[in-house]
Design a protein around this motif. Structure first.
Motif, PDB file in Angstrom:
ATOM      1  N   THR A 326       0.819  -1.224   0.000  1.00  0.00           N
ATOM      2  CA  THR A 326       0.000   0.000   0.000  1.00  0.00           C
ATOM      3  C   THR A 326       0.845   1.263   0.000  1.00  0.00           C
ATOM      4  O   THR A 326       0.301   2.364  -0.130  1.00  0.00           O
ATOM      5  CB  THR A 326      -0.913   0.025   1.238  1.00  0.00           C
ATOM      6  N   ASN A 327       2.162   1.101   0.156  1.00  0.00           N
ATOM      7  CA  ASN A 327       3.079   2.246   0.229  1.00  0.00           C
ATOM      8  C   ASN A 327       2.661   3.236   1.313  1.00  0.00           C
ATOM      9  O   ASN A 327       2.659   4.460   1.111  1.00  0.00           O
ATOM     10  CB  ASN A 327       3.183   2.958  -1.123  1.00  0.00           C
ATOM     11  N   THR A 328       2.319   2.704   2.468  1.00  0.00           N
ATOM     12  CA  THR A 328       1.952   3.530   3.614  1.00  0.00           C
ATOM     13  C   THR A 328       2.806   3.149   4.816  1.00  0.00           C
ATOM     14  O   THR A 328       3.263   2.012   4.943  1.00  0.00           O
ATOM     15  CB  THR A 328       0.469   3.344   3.978  1.00  0.00           C
ATOM     16  N   SER A 329       3.009   4.106   5.699  1.00  0.00           N
ATOM     17  CA  SER A 329       3.805   3.891   6.908  1.00  0.00           C
ATOM     18  C   SER A 329       2.915   3.964   8.140  1.00  0.00           C
ATOM     19  O   SER A 329       1.975   4.768   8.191  1.00  0.00           O
ATOM     20  CB  SER A 329       4.921   4.924   7.020  1.00  0.00           C
ATOM     21  N   THR A 330       3.236   3.139   9.136  1.00  0.00           N
ATOM     22  CA  THR A 330       2.473   3.088  10.382  1.00  0.00           C
ATOM     23  C   THR A 330       3.416   3.216  11.568  1.00  0.00           C
ATOM     24  O   THR A 330       4.439   2.523  11.624  1.00  0.00           O
ATOM     25  CB  THR A 330       1.703   1.757  10.497  1.00  0.00           C
ATOM     26  N   LEU A 331       3.083   4.081  12.504  1.00  0.00           N
ATOM     27  CA  LEU A 331       3.859   4.226  13.734  1.00  0.00           C
ATOM     28  C   LEU A 331       3.673   2.986  14.597  1.00  0.00           C
ATOM     29  O   LEU A 331       2.540   2.605  14.918  1.00  0.00           O
ATOM     30  CB  LEU A 331       3.419   5.478  14.489  1.00  0.00           C
ATOM     31  N   LEU A 332       4.773   2.370  14.999  1.00  0.00           N
ATOM     32  CA  LEU A 332       4.718   1.153  15.812  1.00  0.00           C
ATOM     33  C   LEU A 332       4.892   1.412  17.296  1.00  0.00           C
ATOM     34  O   LEU A 332       4.484   0.585  18.120  1.00  0.00           O
ATOM     35  CB  LEU A 332       5.806   0.172  15.356  1.00  0.00           C
ATOM     36  N   THR A 333       5.502   2.534  17.658  1.00  0.00           N
ATOM     37  CA  THR A 333       5.890   2.752  19.059  1.00  0.00           C
ATOM     38  C   THR A 333       5.415   4.122  19.549  1.00  0.00           C
ATOM     39  O   THR A 333       6.240   4.996  19.830  1.00  0.00           O
ATOM     40  CB  THR A 333       7.418   2.634  19.210  1.00  0.00           C
ATOM     41  N   PRO A 334       4.126   4.336  19.665  1.00  0.00           N
ATOM     42  CA  PRO A 334       3.635   5.647  20.109  1.00  0.00           C
ATOM     43  C   PRO A 334       3.948   5.907  21.578  1.00  0.00           C
ATOM     44  O   PRO A 334       3.938   4.993  22.399  1.00  0.00           O
ATOM     45  CB  PRO A 334       2.125   5.542  19.871  1.00  0.00           C
ATOM     46  N   GLY A 335       4.244   7.142  21.896  1.00  0.00           N
ATOM     47  CA  GLY A 335       4.507   7.509  23.286  1.00  0.00           C
ATOM     48  C   GLY A 335       5.723   8.400  23.397  1.00  0.00           C
ATOM     49  O   GLY A 335       6.533   8.504  22.475  1.00  0.00           O
TER      50      GLY A 335
END
Length: 699
Positions: A326-335
């Motif tokens: 999808t050529n999208t990025s997702t934050l894995l470590t919020p905080g």
């Protein structure tokens, strides 16, 4: 030999290395607290459920080994001298039957592959590659070289004399060069099947990523350009390589004092064709610039359609997942915490890492372990409490995690986390006379600098109550470092933690200050304007630390000292030059002093429009303009094979003291490096530091 200079022509020998006066009743000696255990290089093999690490025991560095299910620590090597030879690049072969490691050099400094002769022997040692056959426990020196990586079977590639060399441990053929190419070769990465080798050729103005197949096939260059290509990472199927691209060349003479975005991109190349396309581009903001925390880009390709990388774009060093479909990025470590020391599970479906977050308010000054499931995105803290957990790796046995564990009173040891139970390994390696029971527990403190910046630190207070105590500010180096509420996962700062504990035992109140430019408190704290040779604003934090101590009820404001190493040595010199009325004495260890040469004289017509202003600010950001008002006693310490801070920094400052007729004391360590590779040299420095502060501040 330590010498105190009262004028350029009058010299008086002193004895700072003598023990503290007999009248002082000490619970433990500087030597005893300096005997902290220090493991490094933790590595694992999933196929055999084995782990290994290097252990530094008072300068005797050896490889240790353990395997599931019991993980009993076993020493495999027999290097029993304090000879200054470090162990690095420890790793298992794919089948877990061999270990390889490098012995020698200083891989925490520049010119890492150059031999270290801390013993000052007539002939130099070598930086060499060693192997351990785990079936027979036989240890052997293979050849001179550095940076080994395993390929198929028991094949090794490594760097030697600027070329890439090869050795098959199962074959009789001697080690030999396989790639001799222009530029500085490095960052070797075998394909998943171990048959192809990716590498980086850094040619100064640009760098290329090449793929080696065999001696008869030309090197395949991946999308060669004018840029700097780096960090090659193979796809799980071995058909593609992801890499990072940054700017090449030198560019225009832009203003020196302006902050600008440092761009970087992630590209993916098809290995067969050599063609590549850009997959992701960093946000064009200051926060989106090239990350400068541990691991840098932290680029990984764990699953066929998923990349992992680190970005500071939201203000914290966080991990992101890039979906290649999808050529999208997702934050894995919020905080609000930073991520470092990332390791991927052997099955590619999860990550484990260390971070300064957790349940307690002061976890900002600790490290705990956390995991992310890459198939679901689920985030979970795995450890908590008042300990320090660092450098985690999956062992291969179910979800067992090996890591390094410390507390405020116990130095680092290897440990295994199984479900919610932690098992320490090698507790017997901590010497019996190590004074764990007599150490104080530091507490987290915050205070304000003159410009409103919040500054952080750890306060070490003597066990005995009372007022009018002397105090010391400790200033770390880096400056991209963070001191913690326990023993550090860095050897240099485990040592300064030991010094701080000794000073507290002697009756000093000690403040270890985390000043701006350090890590762990977000981007704006890590990358502020007007710092270092562009204004030295971080010195405001050091002065605020001294004033914070002076305002404590238990501290005598007329007896405050300071010490620090490397960048901390620079800030120590700044404190003594600018504020001798506040800081009555100091120890400047391997300090950076020369800011006048931070900008090279332009060779051509084009000059940055603010060049002269920048040069003037750099000069004013050093201790040199304020030497006349420096009145506090000082001890300069430096080793003369320092690969991080040139010895000339201290030599030049001492020369200026000579020319001004100012007194100083000094300790020069011939042959050692920035990190005191020889334990006896480290103890000598520690004793000189605490004795000098004791002599002048008299707890």
């Amino acid at each position: 030999m330590l010498i105190r200079k009262f004028s350029p022509i009058f010299v008086l020998l002193i004895a700072l290395l003598n023990p503290i006066s007999p009248g002082f009743a000490q619970k433990f000696s500087t030597l005893e607290v300096s005997k902290f255990s220090f493991p490094s290089g933790l590595t694992a093999n999933a196929s055999r459920e084995r782990i290994a690490w290097a252990m530094n025991e008072q300068g005797r560095r050896n490889v240790y080994f353990a395997e599931a299910p019991d993980y009993q620590a076993e020493r495999l090597t027999d290097f029993m001298e304090d000879d200054g030879q470090e162990i690095s690049s420890l790793q298992f072969s794919e089948d877990g039957e061999y270990l390889v490691f490098v012995r020698g050099g200083d891989h925490g400094g520049g010119n890492a592959s150059s031999p270290v002769n801390a013993n000052n022997m007539p002939l130099m040692t070598h930086v060499a590659i060693w192997t351990i056959d785990l079936a027979t426990r036989k240890t052997a020196s293979l050849t001179e070289g550095d940076d080994p990586v395993w390929g198929a079977g028991h094949q090794l590639a490594f760097i030697k004399n600027g070329a890439v060399w090869f050795k098959d441990l199962d074959a009789k053929k001697a080690p030999h060069a396989i790639i001799q190419n222009r530029g500085r070769l490095g960052d070797l990465r075998y394909s998943p099947d171990g048959r192809q080798l990716a590498f980086v050729a850094n040619r100064g103005t640009h760098s290329l990523i090449g793929v080696y197949h065999d001696a008869q096939t030309p090197v395949k260059w991946l999308a060669p350009s004018f840029q700097q290509d780096q960090s090659p990472r193979w796809s799980p199927d071995g058909k593609s390589i992801a890499f990072v691209r940054t700017l090449g060349g030198s560019g225009a003479a832009l203003p020196l004092l302006e902050k600008r975005h440092a761009p970087w991109e992630i590209w993916i190349a098809d290995v067969a064709s050599g063609e590549a396309t850009m997959e992701w581009k960093a946000p064009e903001t200051l926060r989106g610039s090239i990350p400068s925390t541990q691991g840098g880009f932290n680029l990984h390709w764990p699953l066929p359609e998923q990349l992992i990388y680190l970005s500071y774009e939201d203000g914290w060093p966080h991990l992101y997942s890039r979906n290649l479909q999808t050529n999208t990025s997702t934050l894995l470590t919020p905080g609000e915490f930073m991520v470092e020391q990332l390791s991927v599970h052997p099955d590619g479906q999860s990550l484990v890492f260390a971070a300064n977050g957790g349940e307690l308010p002061d976890d900002l000054d600790r490290r705990h372990l956390a995991t992310v499931d890459l198939t679901t995105g689920e985030f979970a803290w795995k450890t908590s409490g008042e300990g320090i957990e660092a450098y985690p790796v999956f062992t291969g046995r179910e979800d067992d995690i090996a890591f390094f564990s410390a507390t405020p009173t116990r130095p680092l040891l290897p440990a295994i986390l199984r479900e919610e139970t932690v098992k320490l390994l090698g507790e017997e390696l901590i010497p019996e006379d190590f004074p764990a029971a007599d150490l104080v527990i530091p507490k987290h403190v915050q205070f304000m600098a003159a410009d409103g910046t919040t500054v952080y630190g750890q306060l070490f207070e003597p066990a005995a109550n009372g007022s009018s105590k002397p105090a010391v500010v400790f200033v770390h180096g880096g400056p991209q470092r963070q001191m913690l509420l326990g023993w550090s996962y860095m050897d240099y700062y485990s040592n300064t933690y030991a010094i701080n504990q000794k000073l507290a035992e002697m009756g000093f109140v000690v403040l270890s200050v985390n000043y701006r430019l350090g890590i762990g408190y977000g981007y704006e704290f890590h990358r502020p304007s007007g710092t270092y040779y562009q204004g030295a604003a971080e010195y405001l934090d050091i002065k605020a630390a001294g004033e914070y101590l002076a305002g404590l009820e238990q501290v005598d404001p007329e007896r405050i000292g300071i010490y620090g190493g490397s960048y901390g040595g620079y800030l120590t010199a700044m404190a003594l030059a600018r504020d001798s009325d506040l800081f009555k004495v100091g120890v400047d260890i391997s300090g950076v002093h020369d800011m006048d040469h931070r900008y090279d004289l332009p060779e051509g017509v084009e000059v940055a429009p603010d060049y002269e202003e920048a040069k003037q600010i750099a000069w004013e950001s050093s201790p040199m303009p304020d030497l006349e008002q420096w009145t506090s006693p000082v001890l300069f310490i430096h080793s003369d094979d320092d690969r991080n801070v040139g010895f000339y920094h201290s030599a030049d400052l001492a020369r200026r003291f000579d020319e001004l007729g100012k007194p100083y004391e000094y300790l020069v360590i011939p042959g050692d490096t920035h990190h005191w590779m020889k334990f006896s040299n480290m103890v000598k420095v520690n004793e000189a530091t605490v004795n000098f502060l004791h002599k002048h501040l008299q707890p």
